[in-house]
Design an enzyme around this catalytic site. Sequence first.
Site, short mmCIF file in Angstrom:
data_model
loop_
_atom_site.label_atom_id
_atom_site.label_comp_id
_atom_site.label_asym_id
_atom_site.label_seq_id
_atom_site.Cartn_x
_atom_site.Cartn_y
_atom_site.Cartn_z
N LYS A 93 0.87 -0.99 -0.47
CA LYS A 93 0.36 0.24 -0.31
C LYS A 93 0.60 1.21 -0.53
CE LYS A 93 -4.18 -2.07 1.59
NZ LYS A 93 -4.18 -3.02 2.12
N GLU A 115 -9.77 6.39 2.80
CA GLU A 115 -10.55 5.70 3.52
C GLU A 115 -10.12 4.86 3.99
OE1 GLU A 115 -9.96 5.08 0.85
OE2 GLU A 115 -9.72 3.72 0.18
N SER A 382 1.82 -10.23 -0.76
CA SER A 382 1.03 -8.65 -1.19
C SER A 382 1.91 -7.99 0.61
CB SER A 382 0.54 -7.74 -0.99
OG SER A 382 -0.90 -8.60 -0.08
#
Length: 401
Positions: A93, A115, A382
Site C-alpha cells: 500500500k 478511507e 502483498s
Amino acid sequence: MTNTPLSDASREGYFGEFGGMYVPELLVPPLRELEQAIADIMPGAVYTESLRDLLENYAGRETPLTYCPNLSAELGFQLWLKREDLLHTGAHKINNALGQALLAKMMGKTHLVAETGAGQHGVATATAAARFGMRCTIFMGAEDVERQAPNVMRMNLLGAEVVAVESGSRTLKDAINEALRYWIAHQDDTLYCFGTAAGPHPFPSLVRELQSVIGREARAQMLARVGKLPDYVVAAVGGGSNAIGMLHPFVGDEEVKLIGVEAGGTGEPGCLNSAPINLGSPGVLHGQRTMLLQDADGQIMESSSISAGLDYPGVGPEHAHLAAIGRVRYDVVYDLQALRAFHRLTRSEGILPALESSHAVAWVFEHAAEVPAGSNVLVNLSGRGDKDLGIISKYAAMEGK
Ligand SMILES: *Cc1c(COP(=O)(O)O)cnc(C)c1O
C-alpha cells in the site's frame, strides 16, 4: 469515424463495460483536477525522480524475488514470491500512498484524506502525510475502529486524525462514502488518496499505474534469474490494487497464465463472502460500474473474509473487465485454506504472510495438481502477517492447539 466505446468522450475511464465516473456533480471538478494533474505532473522528471528516490530509499524498493526451495521440492514446480511484505509499513500500500501524496504536494494541496478498512491504507497514507508535512484525515468505519485498535494508534502517532464513521454498516463501504463527501467540501486544499484500484475514474488507472512497479520489477527479475517469464502469476484480490499492479505488466504476455484470488469466506453454503467476480453481478458503487455483491434490489450486501484487507463487496473495474474477456482467471479461496497456507509457508520457508497474501499462496497449494511439473509460479506476497497474529492465535485456540 466510428464511435467506439473508448473514443467516445462520455465513456472515458472505462474498461470494457466497467469503470466510469458515477458521481454527484460536485465531485466532478476535483476528479477533473486530479485527471489533469496526472497528465501534467506525473510524466515530468521532477515527479518521476522524486518518486523513484522515495520508493528506493524510504520504502525499500526494489523488493526481492524470493525462491522457495523447500516448497518447490514438495510441489514439483518452482515457487517464487515477490516480497512486498518487506516494504516500509509492511505491504504494497505504501507504493500507492507515496505516489498520491507526492502528486498532492506538487498540486499544491496541504491535506490528505483517505478511507481505511483494516487500517493498512490509513497507516500508509498517514505515513506519507508525515513525510510530506501534510495534514491527514482518515475515515474508518466505527466497527473497524474497534476491531483494529493497533492501526488506529499507529495513525494517531503519525499525526493523522481518525474519524469513526457511524453510518450504514459502520465499515469500509461507509468510510468511502464519508471520505468522498468530505472531499467535496474540502476540495480546494485536499486530495483524496484512494486506497485501491477502484472508485471513480481516474483512481483505477492512477492506482494501477502506481502499483505496476510490482509487476514490472517481478517480470525483469524473473527474466534475469530464470531466463524466461513465469508460467503462472497469482495475486489476491480485495479492491484489486496489488493484483492489478502485479498482473497488468503480464497482460500482453499471452503464454503467462494470470490468476486472481477472491476471498470466499467460510465456504459454508450461503455464507457471506468477498468474491464479487465469482459470486456477484454488475452494478454501481463508489463511483464505478463493476461486479458487486448485491441483492435482487441492488442493495449492497455485507461482505466477509478472515482477511480484513479482502473484505470489500466490490472490486476494481479493470478486474471485472479482465474476468469478462477471460484474460485473468479468478478463483475463490476459503478462510481455512488461507489459514492452512499461512502456516505452511511460515513453517516451510520462514516467511509469515499476511492473511490476504495467504489466499494467493493457498491457490497454489489447492491447485498444485493442475500445475505441470517444472513450471515457474510467481505469487505476489502483498504484505506481512504480523498484523494478523491475533486472528491466527484465535483460530489456533479454537482448534485446541
Ligand atoms: C489491503 C491489502 C490487500 C487488499 O487490497 P488490494 O487493493 O486488493 O491489494 C492485500 N494484501 C495486503 C497485505 C493488504 O494490506
